[in-house]
Design an enzyme around this catalytic site. Structure first.
Site, PDB file in Angstrom:
ATOM      1  N   CYS A  82      27.967  31.305  -0.690  1.00 20.32           N
ATOM      2  CA  CYS A  82      28.603  32.030   0.240  1.00 20.32           C
ATOM      3  C   CYS A  82      27.842  31.962   1.615  1.00 20.32           C
ATOM      4  O   CYS A  82      27.009  31.873   2.249  1.00 20.32           O
ATOM      5  CB  CYS A  82      29.089  33.458  -0.080  1.00 20.32           C
ATOM      6  SG  CYS A  82      30.402  34.264   1.222  1.00 20.32           S
ATOM      7  N   CYS A 177      32.179  42.235  -1.484  1.00 20.59           N
ATOM      8  CA  CYS A 177      32.158  41.822  -0.261  1.00 20.59           C
ATOM      9  C   CYS A 177      31.199  42.768   0.894  1.00 20.59           C
ATOM     10  O   CYS A 177      31.913  43.784   0.463  1.00 20.59           O
ATOM     11  CB  CYS A 177      32.914  41.786   0.315  1.00 20.59           C
ATOM     12  SG  CYS A 177      33.490  40.839   2.006  1.00 20.59           S
ATOM     13  N   GLU A 350      46.242  34.556  29.555  1.00 17.68           N
ATOM     14  CA  GLU A 350      46.289  34.297  28.141  1.00 17.68           C
ATOM     15  C   GLU A 350      47.296  33.407  27.414  1.00 17.68           C
ATOM     16  O   GLU A 350      48.437  33.121  28.069  1.00 17.68           O
ATOM     17  CB  GLU A 350      45.931  35.035  26.850  1.00 17.68           C
ATOM     18  CG  GLU A 350      46.563  34.880  25.378  1.00 17.68           C
ATOM     19  CD  GLU A 350      44.895  34.968  24.466  1.00 17.68           C
ATOM     20  OE1 GLU A 350      43.974  34.814  25.330  1.00 17.68           O
ATOM     21  OE2 GLU A 350      45.299  33.716  23.775  1.00 17.68           O
ATOM     22  N   CYS A 426      30.668  34.647  23.934  1.00 19.30           N
ATOM     23  CA  CYS A 426      30.386  34.387  22.747  1.00 19.30           C
ATOM     24  C   CYS A 426      29.539  33.644  22.234  1.00 19.30           C
ATOM     25  O   CYS A 426      28.920  32.685  21.411  1.00 19.30           O
ATOM     26  CB  CYS A 426      31.290  34.450  21.599  1.00 19.30           C
ATOM     27  SG  CYS A 426      33.265  33.058  21.813  1.00 19.30           S
TER      28      CYS A 426
HETATM   29  N1  SAH Z   1      39.497  39.201  25.158  1.00 24.69           N
HETATM   30  C1  SAH Z   1      40.201  39.246  24.215  1.00 24.69           C
HETATM   31  C2  SAH Z   1      39.539  38.103  22.973  1.00 24.69           C
HETATM   32  C3  SAH Z   1      39.109  36.955  23.807  1.00 24.69           C
HETATM   33  S1  SAH Z   1      39.222  35.585  22.431  1.00 24.69           S
HETATM   34  C4  SAH Z   1      39.509  40.492  23.671  1.00 24.69           C
HETATM   35  O1  SAH Z   1      38.813  41.282  23.868  1.00 24.69           O
HETATM   36  O2  SAH Z   1      40.305  40.926  21.809  1.00 24.69           O
HETATM   37  C5  SAH Z   1      39.318  34.381  23.638  1.00 24.69           C
HETATM   38  C6  SAH Z   1      40.789  34.507  24.257  1.00 24.69           C
HETATM   39  O3  SAH Z   1      41.301  33.121  24.585  1.00 24.69           O
HETATM   40  C7  SAH Z   1      41.345  34.435  22.874  1.00 24.69           C
HETATM   41  O4  SAH Z   1      42.679  34.743  22.933  1.00 24.69           O
HETATM   42  C8  SAH Z   1      42.308  33.079  23.120  1.00 24.69           C
HETATM   43  O5  SAH Z   1      43.277  32.270  22.725  1.00 24.69           O
HETATM   44  C9  SAH Z   1      42.643  32.480  24.583  1.00 24.69           C
HETATM   45  N2  SAH Z   1      42.098  31.230  25.612  1.00 24.69           N
HETATM   46  C10 SAH Z   1      41.625  29.903  24.500  1.00 24.69           C
HETATM   47  N3  SAH Z   1      41.570  28.823  25.303  1.00 24.69           N
HETATM   48  C11 SAH Z   1      42.691  29.475  26.773  1.00 24.69           C
HETATM   49  C12 SAH Z   1      42.868  28.609  27.458  1.00 24.69           C
HETATM   50  N4  SAH Z   1      42.293  27.542  27.301  1.00 24.69           N
HETATM   51  N5  SAH Z   1      43.923  29.255  28.559  1.00 24.69           N
HETATM   52  C13 SAH Z   1      44.014  30.172  27.901  1.00 24.69           C
HETATM   53  N6  SAH Z   1      43.772  31.561  26.780  1.00 24.69           N
HETATM   54  C14 SAH Z   1      42.644  30.645  26.232  1.00 24.69           C
END
Ligand code: SAH
Length: 468
Positions: A82, A177, A350, A426
């Site tokens: 897996c 799982c 976003e 991340c």
């Molecule tokens: N802060 C949020 C999640 C972040 S994950 C939480 O904690 O829940 C990263 C986010 O960036 C995702 O939702 C993705 O859709 C967005 N993202 C990725 N590339 C982007 C871009 N070029 N412009 C705007 N948003 C983007």
């Protein structure tokens, strides 16, 4: 381009972990990166070295002669095949040490950023059953064991489980799982058994035929449970029967949905879900704040640890009631809403429109009125004119995807010059790159790695910055 050269190293010892979940072998002056899901420092192995790059090679394990004495026993019967929980043979404190090291390597050793120290990593209280979302695939092409391949018997190849890494068509059936809590395993078993016993066809991912396609299960700390089934054909009679039986069998379910997906790919973002029972969303809660999670909504997959991550982010942001806060890459507005009560106002940006709709709903249901959300590509939305219009930020919180921020976005932030920035990432490699650009005007004051995904190599890192 150099040709791939395949050669075998008869005996090598795995030296250490490397970035991206790989391990490293040092052999006669050569550095070889080894991928794989059953490997640990201290293992003695036979290696196939496949690619020779300028400064390093890549290898694959052909045989393991002896396992490292530092290994612990894997808890899951699917370990090694897996793609999930690849580090379960590594003690948890060693995993944490490795993740901390990854952050330190990227920011300090390689990135050479002026950082006092990387703070100790925050481990996850739960190291099993920590995920709130899993997706299982139906396939008519089960991953077979060697014994099964050699056997003459007629084998039922239908399977409901996870894709085997690198094999889009092969699915590993899952007995149990350890990633998602009850009733996740029982729900998966129900759908697998129903499909088997009623002779429903499991999807063929090569020729794109079959009926049962995909199963998503979402759970929340409030006890809500959502199920989303993807069928490849709109056969209402069968769909009604299977979902009715399911609801009868699992009275604790709060949301039952399906998609009809006749496309060649599995993504559902361009499809409309049908809710047949309960609400079309589940609810997550934090400090009395409610977050509505729809079928297509993004939510951090380790809810308990997401709360810890957000608290650290909020601490580093040091928001006061007069502050205008920007939450970049806001997703469904979780961080924006989480900090809104402390701020004068919060602006969230976003990419995904549906997520922005969720973010607005999440403000509304919590009676938060000082947030505003905008959908679009960050590079295009976050301009000087946008900042002029929506207010000079005192604090910027940014949580970009693995690729990090674009140079344009970093430049706009530098021009906006908020007094504090909190950078949640991340991927410490792209974070280090962006921090290096920001260090032109900012001093790094806090660095705190957080483990959201035990038994994987992934690490989240929160960095606080202050205007010099
Ligand atoms: N802060 C949020 C999640 C972040 S994950 C939480 O904690 O829940 C990263 C986010 O960036 C995702 O939702 C993705 O859709 C967005 N993202 C990725 N590339 C982007 C871009 N070029 N412009 C705007 N948003 C983007």
């Amino acid at each position: 381009m150099k040709k791939n050269k395949n050669r075998v190293i008869e005996r090598a010892v795995i030296h250490d972990f490397a970035a991206e979940g790989k391990c490293i072998v040092k052999h006669e002056g050569e550095v070889i990166f080894v991928a794989g899901s059953n490997v640990a420092p201290g293992d003695e192995v036979k290696l196939l070295v496949s690619k020779k790059k300028k400064n390093y090679s890549e290898g694959r394990i052909l045989e393991t002669y002896s396992y490292s004495p530092d290994r612990i026993e894997a808890f899951c019967s699917h370990f090694g095949v897996c793609g999930g929980c690849k580090w379960q043979h590594v003690p948890y404190d060693r995993q944490l040490q490795q993740k901390w090291q990854q952050v330190n390597d990227q920011l300090v050793r390689i990135g050479k950023l002026p950082i006092g120290e990387v703070w100790p990593i925050l481990g996850s209280a739960k190291t099993q059953f920590y995920r709130n979302k899993l997706e299982f695939t139906f396939s008519n092409s089960r991953w077979l064991t060697n014994a099964e391949i050699q056997s003459e018997d007629d084998i039922n190849k239908n399977s409901l489980g996870f894709h085997v890494p690198g094999r889009f068509d092969k699915v590993l059936p899952i007995d149990k799982c350890y990633l998602q809590g009850d009733p996740s395993n029982a729900i998966r078993d129900f759908f697998g058994e129903y499909a088997h016993s009623h002779g429903l066809s499991f999807y063929d991912h090569v020729i794109h035929e079959g009926f049962m396609r995909n199963l998503m299960i979402r759970t929340s700390t409030t006890g809500d449970v959502m199920v989303v089934v993807q069928f490849a054909q709109n056969n209402q009679e069968v769909i009604k029967d299977i979902l009715d039986k399911f609801i009868e069998t699992f009275p604790q379910i709060t949301s039952v949905n399906y998609f009809i997906n006749t496309k060649r790919n599995d993504t559902y973002f361009d499809l409309e879900p049908v809710c047949v029972y309960g609400t079309p969303y589940i609810t997550e809660e934090m400090e009395g704040l409610k977050f509505r999670i729809g079928v297509k909504s993004f939510y951090q997959t380790n809810s308990e640890q997401a709360y810890e991550l957000y608290k650290i982010t909020r601490d580093f942001a040091k928001i006061t009631d007069n502050d205008v806060v920007y939450d970049l890459y806001t997703g469904t507005g979780t961080i924006a809403n989480f900090v809104a009560r402390q701020a004068k106002k919060v602006v969230g940006v976003e990419y995904i429109e549906e997520a922005i709709e969720d973010a607005k709903v999440n403000s509304e249901i919590n009676n938060i009125s000082n947030t505003s959300f905008f959908a679009g590509d960050m590079t295009k939305v976050l301009t000087d004119a946008f900042i002029e219009k929506n207010g000079q930020p005192d604090v910027i919180i940014t949580d970009p995807p693995r690729a990090g921020m674009s140079k344009e976005v970093v430049d706009t932030i530098l021009r906006a010059a908020p007094k504090r920035i909190v950078y949640v990432s991340c991927n410490p490699a792209t974070q280090a790159r962006d921090l290096s650009l920001l260090s032109e005007k900012y001093k790094i004051t806090e660095v705190k790695p957080v483990d959201m995904f035990p038994h994987t190599h992934h690490v989240e890192n929160v960095v606080g910055l202050e205007l010099k």
